[in-house]
Design a protein around this motif. Structure first.
Motif, PDB file in Angstrom:
ATOM      1  N   UNK A 265       0.841  -1.208   0.000  1.00  0.00           N
ATOM      2  CA  UNK A 265       0.000   0.000   0.000  1.00  0.00           C
ATOM      3  C   UNK A 265       0.871   1.251   0.000  1.00  0.00           C
ATOM      4  N   UNK A 266       1.945   1.205   0.784  1.00  0.00           N
ATOM      5  CA  UNK A 266       2.844   2.362   0.873  1.00  0.00           C
ATOM      6  C   UNK A 266       3.477   2.675  -0.485  1.00  0.00           C
ATOM      7  N   UNK A 267       3.967   1.633  -1.145  1.00  0.00           N
ATOM      8  CA  UNK A 267       4.634   1.838  -2.445  1.00  0.00           C
ATOM      9  C   UNK A 267       3.622   2.286  -3.504  1.00  0.00           C
ATOM     10  N   UNK A 268       2.464   1.659  -3.503  1.00  0.00           N
ATOM     11  CA  UNK A 268       1.452   2.017  -4.508  1.00  0.00           C
ATOM     12  C   UNK A 268       1.006   3.472  -4.328  1.00  0.00           C
ATOM     13  N   UNK A 269       0.760   3.884  -3.084  1.00  0.00           N
ATOM     14  CA  UNK A 269       0.327   5.275  -2.882  1.00  0.00           C
ATOM     15  C   UNK A 269       1.469   6.252  -3.208  1.00  0.00           C
TER      16      UNK A 269
END
Lengths: 423, 59
Positions: A265-269
């Motif tokens: 989630x961190x990388x995608x956001x």
């Protein structure tokens, strides 16, 4: 004196589950607005209390225990167990086997978690009394019925012995019984009470209404972990027949799933928005825990990492899809985190455990085809009797002042409401 | 729209359960279960479309 070591291990694990409740409560409060923070905390406490009582008075009689008296139906020459037939008010638990009392205690905590999920979706507009009535329906009927089918030796658990579908529907830690049931109830509530005023204004642009305290959100996400590990391990031992010696592997899988989902989630956001989104990353973390509830006892740590990565990615996509495309105003992302990630976890068991796919698909189809319409229907009826949504004035003042008469932060001067011009 | 969606969800589940109860060959059973799931997805789409009208009405 003889000691029952597995029972002792389970007792310790069950005693840790309230940490998951506490974490969810703090996250829900942080994801809501300042003017509804005290209401969110009180509603959570009330929901847990109502859920515990409703489950113990009525719910347990529908769920019963595996091997206990049941309601059956004969279809095409085969017996389908559709409900438990235990006495009301926990009859038989007092003075019975300690294991049964422990199962009831775990269920009380589990139904409390399920009750907290819709609160997150209905934040800032769901009346306290209505949320209590809705919780009573969830804990007294919807949850125990489905939990019986999965954990109480019901027809989903018997798909293996009756129809040769693998080992029957598998769910060790409550991904279906707790998470997806709670998530689909949250969806029903959002459909019934509608979005917050100002969320979908003229022009169709949906402005972000950020949570008021991201520190609460992240702290809650940390606090959840030990409780979730305990929930997964205790559920696997008490309901899925997993050996207590597997506790460490279950804990490892749970943690790895959460870590990989959070990083996904961190990388995608970071890629999508230029900066990592703290609240979506925390939701990714919880989505990993949710998916782990299904797979924790059945896959290797490497597969758990893969399941978590996909859960984290799915949640970021689902939050955006629901909020921007489908006009579902879910302030805490509860539907994406609990329903979507839960369904993914259940299907993942089918993908990674040989011969299990059809049983898992039947279980997911039952969640969508029975639990969602039932939950929507019950809450729709409740809404006809007593409106679930607060009035316009309640939303303008905030739920704290409107329903409790005092704010959560009385020393702060709350002003500059970004949506006040649209009333 | 919402009611139609809910009815389709129930119908899809009925198809899934019937497939499990009535067919013994795994291939046939699997295809019918998938068909039931497809009907459920259609119901879900209808229910979401019914829900998507809410904001405009509540404005």
């Amino acid at each position: 004196v003889t000691y029952d070591l597995p029972l002792f291990v389970c007792t310790v694990l069950v005693a840790m589950v309230p940490l998951a409740l506490a974490g969810l409560v703090v996250m829900n409060a942080g994801l809501g607005r300042t003017r509804s923070a005290a209401h969110s905390m009180l509603a959570s406490m009330a929901a847990i209390a109502v859920a515990a009582l409703a489950y113990c008075i009525v719910g347990f009689c529908w769920e019963g225990v595996s091997g206990g008296p049941v309601h059956t139906l004969t279809v095409a020459g085969r017996t389908w167990v559709w409900g438990g037939r235990a006495p009301f008010c926990l009859g038989g638990v007092w003075g019975g086997a300690p294991r049964v009392a422990l199962q009831v205690l775990l269920q009380v905590f589990a139904v409390g978690i399920a009750a907290l999920i819709p609160l997150s979706a209905g934040a800032d507009r769901w009346r306290l009394s209505a949320s209590c009535f809705s919780t009573a329906l969830l804990a007294g009927w919807t949850y125990p019925l489905f939990a019986h089918w999965v954990w109480g030796g019901g027809w989903l658990a018997q798909l293996g012995s009756n129809y040769g579908l693998g080992r029957g529907f598998l769910d060790a830690g409550g991904a279906s019984t707790v998470q997806v049931v709670g998530g689909l109830t949250a969806l029903s509530i959002v459909w019934i009470i509608g979005p917050r005023r100002g969320k979908y204004a003229e022009g169709g642009i949906a402005p972000a209404i950020p949570g008021h305290n991201i520190v609460y959100v992240l702290f809650g996400a940390f606090l959840i972990v030990p409780g979730w590990i305990a929930l997964n391990a205790a559920g696997a031992i008490l309901f899925a027949g997993v050996a207590p010696a597997q506790t460490a592997l279950i804990a490892l899988n749970t943690l790895l799933c959460a870590c990989s989902a959070c990083l996904a989630a961190l990388i995608i956001t970071r890629i999508r928005f230029g900066k990592p989104d703290a609240s979506l990353s925390a939701n990714g973390w919880v989505s990993g825990l949710v998916a782990s509830s299904a797979v924790c006892a059945f896959v290797s740590p490497w597969l758990a990492i893969g399941v978590g990565l996909i859960a984290g990615g799915l949640v970021t996509a689902a939050v955006e899809l629901l909020e921007l495309r489908l006009a579902v105003d879910d302030p805490g992302g509860a539907i994406s985190v609990h329903a979507v990630a839960g369904i993914w976890g259940l299907l993942a068991v089918g993908f990674f455990v040989r011969g299990q796919l059809l049983a898992q698909v039947v279980g997911v189809a039952t969640l969508l085809g029975v639990v969602l319409p039932m939950s929507y229907g019950l809450n729709w009826l409740l809404n006809r009797v007593s409106p679930q949504r607060t009035g316009r004035e309640g939303e303008r003042l905030g739920m704290d002042l409107h329903e409790l008469g005092a704010g959560a932060y009385p020393e702060f001067v709350i002003h500059n409401d970004e949506f006040v011009d649209r009333y | 729209m919402k009611l139609a969606g809910m009815l389709l969800l129930l119908a899809g589940w009925g198809l899934v359960v019937s497939a499990v109860a009535l067919f013994s060959r795994s291939g046939t059973r699997g295809w019918f279960v998938l068909a039931g799931l497809g009907v459920e997805l259609l119901g879900l789409v209808l229910a979401f479309r019914g829900g998507a009208n809410l904001p405009r009405e509540a404005k």
